[in-house]
Enzyme design. Structure first.
Site, mmCIF file in Angstrom:
data_model
loop_
_atom_site.group_PDB
_atom_site.id
_atom_site.type_symbol
_atom_site.label_atom_id
_atom_site.label_comp_id
_atom_site.label_asym_id
_atom_site.label_seq_id
_atom_site.Cartn_x
_atom_site.Cartn_y
_atom_site.Cartn_z
ATOM 1 N N CYS A 81 -1.005 15.783 -15.267
ATOM 2 C CA CYS A 81 -1.597 16.713 -14.810
ATOM 3 C C CYS A 81 -3.504 16.196 -15.201
ATOM 4 O O CYS A 81 -4.006 15.479 -15.998
ATOM 5 C CB CYS A 81 -1.347 17.477 -16.506
ATOM 6 N N GLN A 130 0.579 -0.809 0.279
ATOM 7 C CA GLN A 130 -0.248 -0.114 0.369
ATOM 8 C C GLN A 130 0.795 1.494 -0.009
ATOM 9 O O GLN A 130 0.087 2.371 0.135
ATOM 10 C CB GLN A 130 -1.086 0.053 0.995
ATOM 11 N N ASN A 131 2.394 1.223 0.303
ATOM 12 C CA ASN A 131 3.232 2.378 0.253
ATOM 13 C C ASN A 131 3.004 3.140 -0.732
ATOM 14 O O ASN A 131 3.791 2.062 -1.960
ATOM 15 C CB ASN A 131 4.477 1.666 0.770
ATOM 16 N N GLY A 175 3.308 -4.484 8.999
ATOM 17 C CA GLY A 175 2.733 -2.899 8.834
ATOM 18 C C GLY A 175 2.160 -2.499 8.123
ATOM 19 O O GLY A 175 1.721 -1.182 7.738
ATOM 20 N N SER A 176 1.104 -2.758 8.442
ATOM 21 C CA SER A 176 -0.803 -2.533 7.906
ATOM 22 C C SER A 176 -1.719 -2.519 8.667
ATOM 23 O O SER A 176 -1.488 -3.594 10.093
ATOM 24 C CB SER A 176 -1.025 -3.739 6.801
ATOM 25 N N HIS A 194 -1.830 1.150 -4.036
ATOM 26 C CA HIS A 194 -2.131 3.076 -3.724
ATOM 27 C C HIS A 194 -0.853 4.224 -4.556
ATOM 28 O O HIS A 194 -1.508 4.795 -4.464
ATOM 29 C CB HIS A 194 -1.631 3.692 -2.274
HETATM 30 P P1 NAD Z 1 -1.498 2.860 8.727
HETATM 31 O O1 NAD Z 1 -0.678 4.016 9.293
HETATM 32 O O2 NAD Z 1 -3.005 2.541 9.513
HETATM 33 O O3 NAD Z 1 -1.257 1.403 9.667
HETATM 34 C C1 NAD Z 1 0.655 1.143 10.017
HETATM 35 C C2 NAD Z 1 0.192 0.428 11.204
HETATM 36 O O4 NAD Z 1 1.786 -0.154 11.566
HETATM 37 C C3 NAD Z 1 0.217 0.452 12.563
HETATM 38 O O5 NAD Z 1 -1.065 -0.536 12.941
HETATM 39 C C4 NAD Z 1 0.734 0.648 13.129
HETATM 40 O O6 NAD Z 1 0.871 -0.902 14.759
HETATM 41 C C5 NAD Z 1 2.012 -0.608 12.066
HETATM 42 N N1 NAD Z 1 3.603 -0.154 12.393
HETATM 43 C C6 NAD Z 1 4.013 0.985 12.715
HETATM 44 N N2 NAD Z 1 5.242 0.879 12.644
HETATM 45 C C7 NAD Z 1 5.846 -0.807 12.919
HETATM 46 C C8 NAD Z 1 6.719 -0.995 12.853
HETATM 47 N N3 NAD Z 1 8.166 -0.345 12.620
HETATM 48 N N4 NAD Z 1 6.857 -2.445 12.261
HETATM 49 C C9 NAD Z 1 5.580 -3.250 13.395
HETATM 50 N N5 NAD Z 1 4.737 -2.273 13.229
HETATM 51 C C10 NAD Z 1 4.683 -1.671 12.449
HETATM 52 O O7 NAD Z 1 -0.903 2.305 7.452
HETATM 53 P P2 NAD Z 1 -1.261 1.212 6.356
HETATM 54 O O8 NAD Z 1 -1.965 0.115 6.991
HETATM 55 O O9 NAD Z 1 -0.106 1.352 4.915
HETATM 56 O O10 NAD Z 1 -2.303 1.816 5.630
HETATM 57 C C11 NAD Z 1 -3.670 3.961 5.584
HETATM 58 C C12 NAD Z 1 -2.197 4.204 3.936
HETATM 59 O O11 NAD Z 1 -0.825 4.636 4.370
HETATM 60 C C13 NAD Z 1 -2.058 3.794 2.781
HETATM 61 O O12 NAD Z 1 -3.246 3.933 1.858
HETATM 62 C C14 NAD Z 1 -0.605 3.845 2.496
HETATM 63 O O13 NAD Z 1 -0.960 4.556 0.686
HETATM 64 C C15 NAD Z 1 -0.255 5.090 3.075
HETATM 65 N N6 NAD Z 1 0.972 5.395 3.881
HETATM 66 C C16 NAD Z 1 1.833 4.782 2.913
HETATM 67 C C17 NAD Z 1 3.167 5.499 4.333
HETATM 68 C C18 NAD Z 1 4.401 4.912 2.557
HETATM 69 O O14 NAD Z 1 4.654 4.686 1.416
HETATM 70 N N7 NAD Z 1 5.626 4.757 3.732
HETATM 71 C C19 NAD Z 1 3.532 6.317 4.653
HETATM 72 C C20 NAD Z 1 2.186 6.434 4.892
HETATM 73 C C21 NAD Z 1 0.994 6.265 4.717
#
Ligand code: NAD
Length: 251
Positions: free
Chosen positions: A127, A101-102, A192-193, A119
């Site tokens: 554009c 999802q990142n 990590g989701s 995502h």
């Molecule tokens: P989320 O923020 O909803 O959940 C992140 C989860 O990861 C949490 O439950 C947390 O407890 C856990 N976590 C945090 N650090 C951790 C670690 N070091 N080890 C293990 N677990 C850990 O994120 P999501 O589920 O990916 O969904 C939300 C949206 O966030 C996605 O659509 C994504 O596109 C977007 N997003 C992406 C990035 C990126 O590209 N790095 C950054 C922020 C948000």
């Protein structure tokens, strides 16, 4: 046998293991996730106001103001040990795909080859008026300098990075391929989701319904924990390399 050894054993026995990753795999790279208390990107903002396609169309400057600190971090973020561990697993033939999802492209940076970015990504920007596509890096660098909404050199339309905002369809081909990978998987490692963002969050359930075992590696509880064979509540950047080590010492 502890949970890490059991996880390593499941990986070594799997014929088709797939990883499903979220923002938590990148927090050790200094990129905040969306929901962790204190560091979460949603603290103090209304997601629908700033990060939906409707909000973007109405007020792109508000979106760009919100994303600016994240864009600054993403511009210099480096992959961490968890990303490298998944690359090692793919090189060893133990991991067939990463569904992520990142938007940070860190799986690609460490050399994973089969990646489904549900995502979107920050590789390109489009554009919103004439749909011309541009490499994102110079656009983001310019925006980091001047803070202005990027405009299309051809038609002056507002440029949007190729990331999926709330209210937008997921990229069809990418989502379809990820669903297929989930259906074929006999093991899915969820890393990590929070599994709160649909429809991406349905992917692990799809894998489980088609017979895959689930390993959940997350700091906090997730809705998939009840279906999982193994739940590990720990930092992915510490635990994934240990799982790879377990595999190497038992090989
Ligand atoms: P989320 O923020 O909803 O959940 C992140 C989860 O990861 C949490 O439950 C947390 O407890 C856990 N976590 C945090 N650090 C951790 C670690 N070091 N080890 C293990 N677990 C850990 O994120 P999501 O589920 O990916 O969904 C939300 C949206 O966030 C996605 O659509 C994504 O596109 C977007 N997003 C992406 C990035 C990126 O590209 N790095 C950054 C922020 C948000």
């Amino acid at each position: 046998m502890d949970d890490l050894q059991r996880a390593a054993q499941l990986l070594s026995q799997a014929k088709n293991a797939v990883a499903f990753t979220g923002a938590g795999i990148s927090t050790a790279s200094g990129i905040p996730d969306f929901r962790s208390h204190g560091s979460g990107l949603w603290n103090g903002v209304d997601p629908l106001a700033v990060a939906s396609i409707f909000g973007f169309r109405q007020n792109p400057q508000a979106f760009y103001n919100w994303i600016r600190p994240l864009a600054r971090i993403l511009a210099t973020a480096q992959p961490n040990a968890a990303h490298y561990a998944l690359a090692t697993l793919e090189q060893q033939g133990l991991l067939h795909a990463v569904i992520t999802q990142n938007i940070d492209m860190l799986h690609e940076r460490v050399g994973n080859k089969v990646i489904f970015e549900l995502h979107g990504h920050l590789r390109e920007a489009t554009c919103t008026h004439c749909f011309a596509v541009y490499p994102a890096e110079p656009i983001i660098n310019q925006f980091l300098c001047d803070g202005q909404v990027p405009r299309c050199p051809g038609c002056n339309g507002v440029i949007k990075p190729n990331v999926i905002l709330f209210g937008e369809q997921l990229p069809f081909a990418e989502f379809h391929a990820a669903q297929e990978a989930a259906r074929q998987a006999d093991l899915m490692v969820i890393i990590g989701s929070s599994l709160e963002v649909a429809p991406a969050s349905d992917i692990p359930l799809l894998a489980a319904r088609n017979g895959a075992r689930l390993i959940v590696l997350n700091l906090e509880p997730t809705p998939a924990d009840v279906f999982a064979h193994i739940v590990i509540r720990a930092n992915a950047a510490e635990v994934l390399p240990e799982i790879v080590n377990c595999l190497e010492t038992t090989a």
